[in-house]
Design an enzyme around this catalytic site. Structure first.
Site, short mmCIF file in Angstrom:
data_model
loop_
_atom_site.label_atom_id
_atom_site.label_comp_id
_atom_site.label_asym_id
_atom_site.label_seq_id
_atom_site.Cartn_x
_atom_site.Cartn_y
_atom_site.Cartn_z
CG LEU A 69 -3.06 -96.93 86.44
CD1 LEU A 69 -4.06 -97.84 87.38
CD2 LEU A 69 -3.78 -96.73 85.18
CG ASP A 70 -2.65 -89.61 85.88
OD1 ASP A 70 -1.55 -90.20 85.36
OD2 ASP A 70 -3.65 -89.05 85.20
CB ILE A 71 -1.12 -89.62 92.21
CG1 ILE A 71 -1.15 -89.88 93.85
CG2 ILE A 71 -1.83 -88.23 91.98
CD1 ILE A 71 -0.26 -89.17 94.60
CG HIS A 119 -1.98 -86.32 83.31
ND1 HIS A 119 -2.20 -87.09 84.32
CD2 HIS A 119 -1.25 -85.10 83.76
CE1 HIS A 119 -1.49 -86.71 85.27
NE2 HIS A 119 -0.93 -85.37 84.92
#
Length: 239
Positions: free
Chosen positions: A105-107, A191
């Site tokens: 999961l992106d930051i 993303h």
């Protein structure tokens, strides 16, 4: 009979100390195997049939660990990182060193993340050919095209020319220049959800993963909190 494992390795893997600390504990008579005090830590143990006590407490050997984490923003989905806190830094109860997050999961993305050391399960969950649904809640800025759900269903052509697999888009609420949506995808390109909306001229301002296959985010977990999976959840994932 299961595969045998040295007593010091058995206890070290279960978080009771380093091998040298466990040898010292054995010398002090703190370890019993099947009711007998073991003064050495070299004995081979069958995790399936032997009973191991450390300071009078039974220590059960765990081969696989499974944790459901509600990932907060600002933490990276990695096993180690020099700049940021990682999702593994949040798991205090872990016993195995080889734990890893299943997928990324992106930051700045929140929500469901499975942490495990079960490589076979991770591969099955992440492989696009196994068609595991991943559902996200997103807040989107910009005007979505009226046929956005149909476009998602066909597959979105991203700005770099890559075409996504068919996906689901459910618009929960739409206002002037903003929308709250549920997105269902079966792959996990870099993303990806953000790029799908970018291709429509919109921007994702908040993203949270709600589910992965049969595993649902536990609403009782605040961001940064986690719990072990139940036996039922583990079995559901394996099916």
């Amino acid at each position: 009979m299961g595969e045998k494992i040295r007593l010091d390795k058995y206890l070290a893997e279960m978080g009771l100390g380093t091998r040298s600390q466990i040898k010292e504990a054995a010398r002090k008579g703190r370890i019993r195997v099947n009711g007998v005090t073991e003064k050495g830590a070299e004995k081979k143990i069958d995790p399936d049939s032997d009973t191991v006590l450390f300071d009078g407490q039974e220590i059960t050997y765990v081969r696989m660990e499974y944790y459901l984490l509600n990932k907060p923003q600002g933490v990276v989905s990695a096993t180690e990182d020099t700049l940021h806190k990682t999702v593994l830094d949040l798991i205090d109860g872990k016993r195995k060193k080889e734990l890893f997050p299943v997928g990324r999961l992106d930051i700045d993305t929140e929500g469901l993340l499975l942490i495990t050391n079960d490589g076979d399960l991770a591969h099955r969950l992440l492989s696009p050919r196994h068609h595991v649904d991943k559902v996200y809640y997103a807040v989107v800025d910009g005007e979505l095209p009226e046929d956005a759900p149909q476009q998602f269903k066909k597959g979105i052509t991203l700005k770099d020319g890559m075409v996504t697999m068919p996906a689901g888009l459910e618009i929960k609420e739409a206002g002037k220049g903003t929308a709250q949506v549920l997105v269902t995808i079966q792959e996990g390109k870099f993303h990806q959800v953000k790029r799908m909306f970018q291709a429509m001229g919109c921007r994702v301002t908040y993203l949270k993963r709600l589910s992965m296959g049969p595993l649902r985010l536990d609403e009782g977990l605040r961001p940064g909190e986690y719990r072990p999976l139940t036996e039922e959840e583990v079995q559901a994932l394996k099916q």
